[in-house]
Scaffold this active site. Structure first.
Site, PDB file in Angstrom:
ATOM      1  N   ARG A   1       0.871  -1.240   0.444  1.00 60.54           N
ATOM      2  CA  ARG A   1      -0.461   0.418   0.047  1.00 60.54           C
ATOM      3  C   ARG A   1       0.981   1.419  -0.101  1.00 60.54           C
ATOM      4  O   ARG A   1       1.698   1.033   0.892  1.00 60.54           O
ATOM      5  CB  ARG A   1      -0.403  -0.230   1.711  1.00 60.54           C
ATOM      6  CG  ARG A   1      -1.417   1.681   1.503  1.00 60.54           C
ATOM      7  CD  ARG A   1      -2.762   1.230   0.716  1.00 60.54           C
ATOM      8  NE  ARG A   1      -3.815   2.994   0.777  1.00 60.54           N
ATOM      9  CZ  ARG A   1      -4.665   3.347   1.957  1.00 60.54           C
ATOM     10  NH1 ARG A   1      -4.804   2.158   2.223  1.00 60.54           N
ATOM     11  NH2 ARG A   1      -5.141   3.936   1.833  1.00 60.54           N
TER      12      ARG A   1
ATOM     13  N   ARG B   1      -6.383   0.696  -4.668  1.00 61.72           N
ATOM     14  CA  ARG B   1      -5.776   0.658  -2.505  1.00 61.72           C
ATOM     15  C   ARG B   1      -5.750  -0.776  -3.135  1.00 61.72           C
ATOM     16  O   ARG B   1      -6.591  -1.849  -3.628  1.00 61.72           O
ATOM     17  CB  ARG B   1      -5.579   1.562  -1.469  1.00 61.72           C
ATOM     18  CG  ARG B   1      -7.250   0.923  -1.481  1.00 61.72           C
ATOM     19  CD  ARG B   1      -8.171   1.837  -0.255  1.00 61.72           C
ATOM     20  NE  ARG B   1      -8.512   3.747  -1.434  1.00 61.72           N
ATOM     21  CZ  ARG B   1      -8.980   3.805  -0.735  1.00 61.72           C
ATOM     22  NH1 ARG B   1      -9.080   3.339   0.346  1.00 61.72           N
ATOM     23  NH2 ARG B   1      -9.771   4.851  -1.470  1.00 61.72           N
TER      24      ARG B   1
ATOM     25  N   ASP C   1      -6.837  -1.758   1.781  1.00 59.61           N
ATOM     26  CA  ASP C   1      -7.393  -0.650   2.884  1.00 59.61           C
ATOM     27  C   ASP C   1      -7.632  -1.467   4.153  1.00 59.61           C
ATOM     28  O   ASP C   1      -8.519  -1.973   4.241  1.00 59.61           O
ATOM     29  CB  ASP C   1      -8.174  -0.276   2.252  1.00 59.61           C
ATOM     30  CG  ASP C   1      -8.551   1.436   3.222  1.00 59.61           C
ATOM     31  OD1 ASP C   1      -7.821   1.785   3.999  1.00 59.61           O
ATOM     32  OD2 ASP C   1      -9.544   2.171   3.250  1.00 59.61           O
TER      33      ASP C   1
ATOM     34  N   ASP D   1      -9.247   0.235   7.363  1.00 58.79           N
ATOM     35  CA  ASP D   1      -9.238   1.122   8.626  1.00 58.79           C
ATOM     36  C   ASP D   1      -9.449   0.317  10.177  1.00 58.79           C
ATOM     37  O   ASP D   1     -10.845  -0.071  10.214  1.00 58.79           O
ATOM     38  CB  ASP D   1     -10.869   1.683   8.610  1.00 58.79           C
ATOM     39  CG  ASP D   1     -10.124   2.333   7.107  1.00 58.79           C
ATOM     40  OD1 ASP D   1      -9.251   2.958   6.663  1.00 58.79           O
ATOM     41  OD2 ASP D   1     -11.187   2.996   6.275  1.00 58.79           O
TER      42      ASP D   1
END
Length: 194
Positions: free
Chosen positions: A95, A104, A107, A109
């Protein structure tokens, strides 16, 4: 809630996973599985993994459709250290943060850490009220928890409802299930399990 229950709950961290590295759904799904394996290898105990979902890119036109999932991990580490682990996994998978909300490879989060509100209620409320055009231009310079936009995103809430439907947002008082029910049904209809 007694102290033991609260301590266990505070060690649970909710993580959103996504990939739109390629136009091939299967390849993106494999990247999510690789990320989960790397998260485990980093020492975070994985408790529940949602189904994988195909979701439209957000914002529209930001690349190929995503494959998204949600994961519950358990760790006594503070959220900042859990986030550092997630960023290490992203970096190890290639990334590179070039543009906000662009295509991407992976990811990861951190959506929530137990019932914590970080850095404080006022900052979280400010980020939650930020208009979309500002969200697209600005990124927080510190960890904001719960994720300030999770309540508006079907691609987060649909997978999260698989693994933590009863988690309650500490500011809004709404469960994942209730936040999901408040979204536009057309947005939810565009999200399909793989």
């Amino acid at each position: 809630m007694d102290k033991i229950t609260r301590t266990v709950h505070s060690n649970l961290h909710l993580v959103a996973l996504g990939s739109n590295a390629t136009e091939r759904e299967h390849s993106n799904a494999e990247l999510l599985k690789q990320a989960v394996a790397e998260i485990k290898a980093e020492g975070l105990a994985t408790r529940r993994l949602s189904r994988l979902f195909s979701t439209p890119a957000f914002p529209a036109g930001a690349g190929p459709d995503f494959v998204n999932a949600a994961l519950v991990v358990e760790s006594p580490l503070p959220p900042e250290e859990v986030l550092a682990i997630l960023h290490r996994v992203e970096a190890s998978m290639g990334r590179v943060r070039r543009e906000r909300w662009g295509q991407r490879v992976i990811d990861l989060d951190l959506l929530a850490s137990g019932e914590r509100v970080l850095p404080d209620e006022a900052a979280l409320r400010d980020w939650m009220a930020l208009p979309l055009d500002e969200q697209m231009r600005r990124a927080p310079d510190r960890l904001i928890l719960p994720h300030p936009r999770m309540h508006e995103r079907g691609f987060v809430l649909v997978p999260l409802a698989d693994v933590a439907p009863d988690w309650v947002h500490p500011l809004t008082g709404q469960s994942v299930r209730a936040m999901l029910a408040a979204l536009d049904p057309a947005e939810i209809a565009a999200i399909r399990p793989i």
